[in-house]
Design a protein around this motif. Sequence first.
Motif, PDB file in Angstrom:
ATOM      1  N   GLY A 114      27.157  19.833  42.758  1.00  0.00           N
ATOM      2  CA  GLY A 114      26.570  18.622  43.306  1.00  0.00           C
ATOM      3  C   GLY A 114      25.945  18.819  44.664  1.00  0.00           C
ATOM      4  O   GLY A 114      26.089  19.875  45.305  1.00  0.00           O
ATOM      5  N   TYR A 115      25.243  17.768  45.109  1.00  0.00           N
ATOM      6  CA  TYR A 115      24.510  17.833  46.376  1.00  0.00           C
ATOM      7  C   TYR A 115      24.609  16.492  47.088  1.00  0.00           C
ATOM      8  O   TYR A 115      24.507  15.434  46.457  1.00  0.00           O
ATOM      9  CB  TYR A 115      23.041  18.176  46.117  1.00  0.00           C
ATOM     10  CG  TYR A 115      22.160  18.120  47.336  1.00  0.00           C
ATOM     11  CD1 TYR A 115      22.165  19.162  48.265  1.00  0.00           C
ATOM     12  CD2 TYR A 115      21.327  17.027  47.572  1.00  0.00           C
ATOM     13  CE1 TYR A 115      21.362  19.125  49.395  1.00  0.00           C
ATOM     14  CE2 TYR A 115      20.522  16.979  48.700  1.00  0.00           C
ATOM     15  CZ  TYR A 115      20.541  18.027  49.607  1.00  0.00           C
ATOM     16  OH  TYR A 115      19.750  17.982  50.732  1.00  0.00           O
ATOM     17  N   THR A 116      24.828  16.530  48.387  1.00  0.00           N
ATOM     18  CA  THR A 116      24.846  15.334  49.228  1.00  0.00           C
ATOM     19  C   THR A 116      23.701  15.427  50.223  1.00  0.00           C
ATOM     20  O   THR A 116      23.495  16.477  50.848  1.00  0.00           O
ATOM     21  CB  THR A 116      26.176  15.215  49.995  1.00  0.00           C
ATOM     22  OG1 THR A 116      27.253  15.169  49.067  1.00  0.00           O
ATOM     23  CG2 THR A 116      26.184  13.963  50.852  1.00  0.00           C
ATOM     24  N   LYS A 117      22.949  14.345  50.387  1.00  0.00           N
ATOM     25  CA  LYS A 117      21.823  14.341  51.316  1.00  0.00           C
ATOM     26  C   LYS A 117      22.315  14.464  52.756  1.00  0.00           C
ATOM     27  O   LYS A 117      23.360  13.927  53.124  1.00  0.00           O
ATOM     28  CB  LYS A 117      21.005  13.065  51.154  1.00  0.00           C
ATOM     29  CG  LYS A 117      20.287  12.946  49.820  1.00  0.00           C
ATOM     30  CD  LYS A 117      19.475  11.666  49.762  1.00  0.00           C
ATOM     31  CE  LYS A 117      18.734  11.541  48.431  1.00  0.00           C
ATOM     32  NZ  LYS A 117      17.944  10.286  48.358  1.00  0.00           N
ATOM     33  N   ASP A 119      22.831  11.169  54.507  1.00  0.00           N
ATOM     34  CA  ASP A 119      23.990  10.376  54.076  1.00  0.00           C
ATOM     35  C   ASP A 119      25.281  10.825  54.757  1.00  0.00           C
ATOM     36  O   ASP A 119      26.077   9.995  55.198  1.00  0.00           O
ATOM     37  CB  ASP A 119      24.147  10.458  52.551  1.00  0.00           C
ATOM     38  CG  ASP A 119      23.002   9.787  51.813  1.00  0.00           C
ATOM     39  OD1 ASP A 119      22.286   8.984  52.446  1.00  0.00           O
ATOM     40  OD2 ASP A 119      22.812  10.089  50.618  1.00  0.00           O
ATOM     41  N   ASP A 120      25.477  12.140  54.808  1.00  0.00           N
ATOM     42  CA  ASP A 120      26.713  12.670  55.391  1.00  0.00           C
ATOM     43  C   ASP A 120      26.486  14.144  55.740  1.00  0.00           C
ATOM     44  O   ASP A 120      26.547  15.006  54.857  1.00  0.00           O
ATOM     45  CB  ASP A 120      27.873  12.533  54.407  1.00  0.00           C
ATOM     46  CG  ASP A 120      29.211  12.929  55.009  1.00  0.00           C
ATOM     47  OD1 ASP A 120      29.217  13.628  56.041  1.00  0.00           O
ATOM     48  OD2 ASP A 120      30.250  12.532  54.455  1.00  0.00           O
ATOM     49  N   PRO A 121      26.198  14.473  57.016  1.00  0.00           N
ATOM     50  CA  PRO A 121      25.908  15.867  57.394  1.00  0.00           C
ATOM     51  C   PRO A 121      27.018  16.849  57.016  1.00  0.00           C
ATOM     52  O   PRO A 121      26.731  17.974  56.584  1.00  0.00           O
ATOM     53  CB  PRO A 121      25.726  15.785  58.916  1.00  0.00           C
ATOM     54  CG  PRO A 121      25.288  14.374  59.162  1.00  0.00           C
ATOM     55  CD  PRO A 121      26.024  13.556  58.143  1.00  0.00           C
ATOM     56  N   ARG A 122      28.257  16.422  57.165  1.00  0.00           N
ATOM     57  CA  ARG A 122      29.360  17.331  56.843  1.00  0.00           C
ATOM     58  C   ARG A 122      29.426  17.606  55.336  1.00  0.00           C
ATOM     59  O   ARG A 122      29.602  18.751  54.905  1.00  0.00           O
ATOM     60  CB  ARG A 122      30.669  16.738  57.331  1.00  0.00           C
ATOM     61  CG  ARG A 122      31.864  17.660  57.153  1.00  0.00           C
ATOM     62  CD  ARG A 122      33.099  17.096  57.821  1.00  0.00           C
ATOM     63  NE  ARG A 122      34.233  17.995  57.679  1.00  0.00           N
ATOM     64  CZ  ARG A 122      35.417  17.777  58.220  1.00  0.00           C
ATOM     65  NH1 ARG A 122      35.621  16.684  58.954  1.00  0.00           N
ATOM     66  NH2 ARG A 122      36.401  18.643  58.038  1.00  0.00           N
ATOM     67  N   ALA A 123      29.287  16.545  54.542  1.00  0.00           N
ATOM     68  CA  ALA A 123      29.288  16.721  53.084  1.00  0.00           C
ATOM     69  C   ALA A 123      28.068  17.508  52.638  1.00  0.00           C
ATOM     70  O   ALA A 123      28.146  18.286  51.684  1.00  0.00           O
ATOM     71  CB  ALA A 123      29.326  15.360  52.393  1.00  0.00           C
TER      72      ALA A 123
END
Length: 313
Positions: A165-168, A171-175
């Motif tokens: 998966g990928y988090t923008k 949205d959340d720099p750490r994620a």
Amino acid sequence: MLPYLFRRLGAGIVLVFLVTGITFALTYTADIPVARNILGPQATDEQIAILNARLGLDKPLWEQYTDWLGGLFHGDLGKSYFSGQDVTDALTSRLPVTLSVVVVAMIITLLASTALGIASAARRGWLDNLLQGISTISFVFPGIILGIALVYVFAIELRWVPATGYTKLADDPRAWFSSVILPAIVLSIGGIAALAAQVRGSLIDELDREYVRTLRARGVSERSLLLKHALRNAAGPALTTFSLQFISIFGAALFVEKIFALPGYGSYAFNATLQGDLPALLGVTVFGVLLVVIVNLLVDLAQGWLNPKARLA
């Protein structure tokens, strides 16, 4: 400098036309049954003919290409044959995913290879042999095996990062960092070996030059000699290798996107190729060529900044 920039940008535009033209011709001559793939095996010949006419696939090759170029000049890359999604929207949503992984991989590659190259050139002896051995192993080690091993250790066993998966970033720099660090490490392994070898070789050549011996005789410290003088002059060939590594890593991103289930540019390009989705395939080609041109231009500018003798009028 400005005439040089305009020449490079002009060459890039010509390259876009050449590469997209070749892509168009190869896809056309491959005779991929696009309408059949869209409608399914139960579609009649009449239904296929109607869809081909609606998509413009019944037109001659040159007419299809000029129609596409007309849209390109207006910033329209067309719509996917299969999803109906605007190609520009699809690419702008997927390209940041791939670039996130590639940029982090290049930062890792640059830092690690520079440190290895400097240590090898400065120390020589057993340390040089050890670092060269590590670089060689990292170059030949299969990335897919490393990717699976990293997922097992850090995602499944330790649960430090997500397996897929990928988090923008917004949205959340750490994620976001957690979602790209493992794919970036996998991509950087081979590049570290190649770039470290280039840095090492260029530095050794610089350290054997007359000006280095002169500066050493004047009492300039070895640290200053290495980092301030020799490294800057050795950076030109390393930057060229760095640009080639960027292109190579960008192309290899498809494999890590498959391993880590990332909705990136590489996966989109792969699916477009399999389906014969010409608008999507041409959009991928345009973005890819422009990216290569921009990276090479930035590398040339960096070389001019590091070495004034290399600057072009």
